[in-house]
Design a protein around this motif. Sequence first.
Motif, PDB file in Angstrom:
ATOM      1  N   ALA A  70      -2.739 -25.283 -17.032  1.00  0.00           N
ATOM      2  CA  ALA A  70      -1.929 -25.506 -15.997  1.00  0.00           C
ATOM      3  C   ALA A  70      -2.798 -24.859 -14.804  1.00  0.00           C
ATOM      4  O   ALA A  70      -3.066 -25.275 -13.509  1.00  0.00           O
ATOM      5  CB  ALA A  70      -0.733 -24.593 -16.096  1.00  0.00           C
ATOM      6  N   ASN A  71      -3.590 -23.508 -15.149  1.00  0.00           N
ATOM      7  CA  ASN A  71      -4.139 -22.845 -14.053  1.00  0.00           C
ATOM      8  C   ASN A  71      -5.553 -23.688 -13.701  1.00  0.00           C
ATOM      9  O   ASN A  71      -5.568 -23.609 -12.413  1.00  0.00           O
ATOM     10  CB  ASN A  71      -4.796 -21.501 -14.805  1.00  0.00           C
ATOM     11  N   PRO A 123      -0.992 -22.402 -20.644  1.00  0.00           N
ATOM     12  CA  PRO A 123      -0.955 -21.713 -19.464  1.00  0.00           C
ATOM     13  C   PRO A 123      -2.529 -21.901 -18.468  1.00  0.00           C
ATOM     14  O   PRO A 123      -2.606 -22.031 -17.436  1.00  0.00           O
ATOM     15  CB  PRO A 123      -0.748 -20.335 -19.543  1.00  0.00           C
ATOM     16  N   LEU A 124      -3.534 -21.767 -19.504  1.00  0.00           N
ATOM     17  CA  LEU A 124      -4.734 -21.981 -19.063  1.00  0.00           C
ATOM     18  C   LEU A 124      -5.236 -23.180 -18.381  1.00  0.00           C
ATOM     19  O   LEU A 124      -5.909 -23.372 -17.417  1.00  0.00           O
ATOM     20  CB  LEU A 124      -5.877 -21.678 -20.101  1.00  0.00           C
ATOM     21  N   THR A 146      -0.673 -25.781 -27.584  1.00  0.00           N
ATOM     22  CA  THR A 146       0.508 -24.650 -27.243  1.00  0.00           C
ATOM     23  C   THR A 146      -0.016 -23.478 -26.429  1.00  0.00           C
ATOM     24  O   THR A 146       0.258 -23.239 -25.492  1.00  0.00           O
ATOM     25  CB  THR A 146       1.132 -24.230 -28.427  1.00  0.00           C
ATOM     26  N   LEU A 147      -0.878 -22.799 -27.091  1.00  0.00           N
ATOM     27  CA  LEU A 147      -1.533 -21.443 -26.532  1.00  0.00           C
ATOM     28  C   LEU A 147      -2.461 -21.790 -25.401  1.00  0.00           C
ATOM     29  O   LEU A 147      -2.438 -20.777 -24.646  1.00  0.00           O
ATOM     30  CB  LEU A 147      -1.901 -20.600 -27.597  1.00  0.00           C
ATOM     31  N   LYS A 202       6.492 -25.292 -25.091  1.00  0.00           N
ATOM     32  CA  LYS A 202       6.151 -24.596 -23.910  1.00  0.00           C
ATOM     33  C   LYS A 202       5.585 -25.411 -22.750  1.00  0.00           C
ATOM     34  O   LYS A 202       4.771 -24.990 -21.922  1.00  0.00           O
ATOM     35  CB  LYS A 202       5.118 -23.707 -24.112  1.00  0.00           C
ATOM     36  N   MET A 219       5.318 -27.048 -19.204  1.00  0.00           N
ATOM     37  CA  MET A 219       5.497 -26.168 -17.742  1.00  0.00           C
ATOM     38  C   MET A 219       5.575 -27.450 -16.711  1.00  0.00           C
ATOM     39  O   MET A 219       5.055 -28.609 -16.946  1.00  0.00           O
ATOM     40  CB  MET A 219       4.127 -25.571 -17.493  1.00  0.00           C
TER      41      MET A 219
END
Lengths: 366, 366, 366, 366
Positions: C100-101, C97-98, C93-94, C71, C73
């Motif tokens: 990246a934000n 996104p956080l 992994t999970l 995953k 990015m």
Amino acid sequence: GRARDFGIFTGILKTGSNNAITDVNGVSVGHTTLIKGDSVRTGVTAIVPHAGNLFQEKVPAAIYVGNGFGKSMGLSQIKELGNLETPILLTNTLNAPLVANALLDYMLALPGNENVRSVNAMVGETNDGGLNDIRGRHVKAEDVINALKNAKSGNVEEGNVGAGTGTEALGFKGGIGTSSRVLPKSKGGYTVGVLVQSNFGGVLQINGAPVGRELNNFYLMDKNKPYKADGSCMIIIATDAPLSDRNLERLAKRSYIAFGNVGAFSSNGSGDYAIAFSTYAKNRIFHQAKSATRNIDDLNNDEMSPLFMAVWEATEEALLNSLFMAQDLKGINGREVKALPIKKTLEILKKYKALEQNKLPMALEY
Amino acid sequence: GRARDFGIFTGILKTGSNNAITDVNGVSVGHTTLIKGDSVRTGVTAIVPHAGNLFQEKVPAAIYVGNGFGKSMGLSQIKELGNLETPILLTNTLNAPLVANALLDYMLALPGNENVRSVNAMVGETNDGGLNDIRGRHVKAEDVINALKNAKSGNVEEGNVGAGTGTEALGFKGGIGTSSRVLPKSKGGYTVGVLVQSNFGGVLQINGAPVGRELNNFYLMDKNKPYKADGSCMIIIATDAPLSDRNLERLAKRSYIAFGNVGAFSSNGSGDYAIAFSTYAKNRIFHQAKSATRNIDDLNNDEMSPLFMAVWEATEEALLNSLFMAQDLKGINGREVKALPIKKTLEILKKYKALEQNKLPMALEY
Amino acid sequence: GRARDFGIFTGILKTGSNNAITDVNGVSVGHTTLIKGDSVRTGVTAIVPHAGNLFQEKVPAAIYVGNGFGKSMGLSQIKELGNLETPILLTNTLNAPLVANALLDYMLALPGNENVRSVNAMVGETNDGGLNDIRGRHVKAEDVINALKNAKSGNVEEGNVGAGTGTEALGFKGGIGTSSRVLPKSKGGYTVGVLVQSNFGGVLQINGAPVGRELNNFYLMDKNKPYKADGSCMIIIATDAPLSDRNLERLAKRSYIAFGNVGAFSSNGSGDYAIAFSTYAKNRIFHQAKSATRNIDDLNNDEMSPLFMAVWEATEEALLNSLFMAQDLKGINGREVKALPIKKTLEILKKYKALEQNKLPMALEY
Amino acid sequence: GRARDFGIFTGILKTGSNNAITDVNGVSVGHTTLIKGDSVRTGVTAIVPHAGNLFQEKVPAAIYVGNGFGKSMGLSQIKELGNLETPILLTNTLNAPLVANALLDYMLALPGNENVRSVNAMVGETNDGGLNDIRGRHVKAEDVINALKNAKSGNVEEGNVGAGTGTEALGFKGGIGTSSRVLPKSKGGYTVGVLVQSNFGGVLQINGAPVGRELNNFYLMDKNKPYKADGSCMIIIATDAPLSDRNLERLAKRSYIAFGNVGAFSSNGSGDYAIAFSTYAKNRIFHQAKSATRNIDDLNNDEMSPLFMAVWEATEEALLNSLFMAQDLKGINGREVKALPIKKTLEILKKYKALEQNKLPMALEY
């Protein structure tokens, strides 16, 4: 005449002086056309990036594979090393290996290449088997050498010549076509030239006019009426802009978009390949490097858009030129492929106001 | 109204009943539109391949990257494994990670996913920063959940909705657009649906008519007149044809050609991505596989051309719908982007005989 | 201690002074390690290419996807534009996104970035769910900022730290590892540094010795004995050599070969990604370019082999360091993963003459 | 003798009965070896996936390009269409086009191919110019036909035969090598076979033992001692597992990792290509398809890891066999390349306990 001679002006950018790939300084093109007896309808086209020994002075280059159903040779090394070390030769599908072998003959024999033991021959092809006795593999080594020796700058022969002798496109006789664009000075003033070997199907559109439908000649129209959707397209792109191989690949990719503008969609059986190279002198790659690093100029990513537009426009026009310059041809098994009917086509274009569009606003930034 | 409502008929294939991505059985679409105060102009669009738990029943899928200048997430796993395991969410560039995080919330909470510890969230984006306070990252987790819960079959809202709320295309207000095509029975009778989030520039062309030039609004026209060439385009493609991920990738690639038909050339700053999936039930990938192999149906390569044509046509029309359904919008810093002027545009289309082309020959093989 | 402290010398090239990615001038590394309660065993690792504003002064960069089941990015933009515009963050992994934000928060807030509306956040991950409550997504924005602020040159913490806190490799506790190589002056004298987040399986081999088999701990050994083959590996590569993005991609690719040397084969479930960047100052890409072209130095293709060897050696040793520096860890559900048993391992290495191999011939060309 | 005959057991999986690519049912191999006068040291090797007309019954196939500095032909079509329609031929670099042309002769002349006008000839190559008069292009059409006609199942000749006649690897005489692995029944019981044409450099390692360094023969050892680092490696992979072309590509990729196990790192000048195909009967692609879709079996992604391990092990052993089975050879300009010194090598292997490793734990799941 060429598309522009009939009043068909595509795009908003200016062309180079010959409206040909040879507008890129140093690039030359040569053809060998083979029309013999009832069924030999094929040939060779050579695109030569510069007049020197290309193996010793390679040019930055890249590949874009639109649809890889084809037998082009030399792709993986260009991609890996980012350069081109032979002229680009185009021919028919089943002759590609023989042509590559002849290109090796030529390269190995060049003065300065006496000790060369590895050459990446770049040969592209499309399938002219609808008119040509392709199984006969009639292109011979001497035809290859002749195309290379014939290569010249200036005007480029189009239509039923060279590797386009026996090809078909969009329901009519196809062939070789070329075009060019020059950027405004404020955008670098670079030249982009394109040469195509057209041999594919779709729903012919010319400068926006639905010519294929008006002429009742398009893919899926009628199962009882044969239509050749497949075949392939080779697209050769030259520029004098100082581009990295990465940006050359991006440039090559934009030629694929031009398919839409002529009504093609890259059918399953169409091997569609674009090869782009830069002639920018400082960025050449010397086989016998004088130092471990090269000092080069590299156009910024942000400067690429006008070049993308240029290759898109020039590809569209090169494809149109391949149709307008082609002529009726009868070939194997007595089959005949008609050229685009110019008179009727111009009537259609007139109906759809697709002529004289040079009177519309153009890019003003020159 | 949509393009077709105004007499703009593109292509030779028939549409599905809603002329939308939802014509592919089982596919639903949901939007969350955020228009708040002077400067929040953004949203989320969810494309849901089927109504079940997508992680437990994945669908074959593929990616085509036209121009990778973008921040889409989830690409590499789709490419590697050939499947999609979440709905596809679209949003604005700087909100992509937050939206992906909310999508993880949603997926992890689904019944049956209690022990799932790895999810590949598929989130696409374009940059709506010309109208939206993009740095504010105004899309929140609840907006994502709402878009997913709102998803429905049937008609799809277009224009300034969801992820298209603040986007611009070809010199005018862009947004969400959708369209579909159905193949003749003799070609399998499959449906292809496309949904786009349009946000890019070029030289607008509608059904062949040079609308951008007639309206003096195109890229490179005038350095003193601002024109937004960059921005990006997301293209989502659904089909019920039994395609391998390889052929889904080939299908996705053809959407890129449609850019030419609307006058776009994939500028440097436009992150252009296509994602294709198949809903063919037998080919789903069960997370808890019952056996080591799946028995699947795989459409032959030779059968792909009509599908290629379908995605090409539907992408063009979806892009047009995104323009025709958009409306004027004022946003951040008081900047306003005008919608395509419908009346003037129709006059231009009339001049170029670009209306009522459904009276021209169509594909006869239905 | 690190592998070399125990007498394990891999390869024939010399290391840099710290035997770490930070031997590449200007590169710094920071960790946030989260060990809380029974089940939080995760973190963040930041690799920072230079101390300036990376968005304003981007570095040439490339990606190699060994196995895209992951995953990460930011990949597609690095590939398209050939550069990296944020530090590289690694996490679980999970949490990707956080993280990246939070990286967007950090980048948007940097002085000079006030008007930036598009940032390509590069975040990699592996799955630490065997020890960590990964569904809890315990990494928070402040942890990201701390890792970035903690980044320093010199020695790099290894083992159960940062993004390697909860990872496992080759049957034992894995984590962060790093190593470097310096080329002989005659080969340019360049430095290559590698940092890994190890989290995958195989048949452990150390400097040629079959340690996994000697310890009865390897993939496919026994269906009754659980063995974690999957998980992923992130490989970050820095160099001061003046490389094009094309040659950086080729460099990144060679790290994949090092898997063989530690006994890994890139299992289906292992998302294996390499990211390479060059710190060569002259080749940086300024966001506000002063001219349309950059003048850069570009190492010849023919000079790449020593760099390829360097990255291959350094990756192997970084992977070994991640094992040797890790420690036993108990985590979620009371599960414990043991570190490599150093004493037993050294006995095995001694048996196979895998120690003190620095007494064998080395590269003599320094 | 082969590696295994000397007690060199690599890996934890069992071999097939011949420990050769021909262990995959239906696969046959043929060689033409050309040793003439002082300087002809080359040949052709044919790998034939099944005994039928391969054009009419194609096999699923994929390509992995490790390092694309090579002249292999036929790659792009295999990638695009996911299948192989000719036997695979290996030869020397400068003979590749001529061999491809002869392969066209052969294919066009097969009963049933009378109307075939397009064939994708798959030809791989490495550069044997260190021993062979490669500029002479001594392989002729009849040599190609002979290799195809000689193809047989069962034992495969290795070492200085066929396309391996004049190649060099890791400082010694290289050539053709082959090996195979059979999975445990619980993992499907599939067979994977590998055949290599070895011609590259590095730091020779055998079953973990640093043989190259012990023998003072490795890359970068000493600038005054010539060492051939470049050259290339072709890797042909066959399996009877029912794999999609996507999973065949993933399988092919794992062979690249095996380079590390023999001490190679894919130098700049080494064109390293892997080609994988599946012989699973139900998944063949009929040129004259009986229906629009094929019904096929597709192994789940999650089942791939044992196959990945198998190809990794078999590639390592095939490379070793190419060395162990080769013999001293003198060629062009009187240059001689010595075979691996077996006796000394075995002493080294003994010192490093690299022999009889079959007594270590193996995969128990059979």
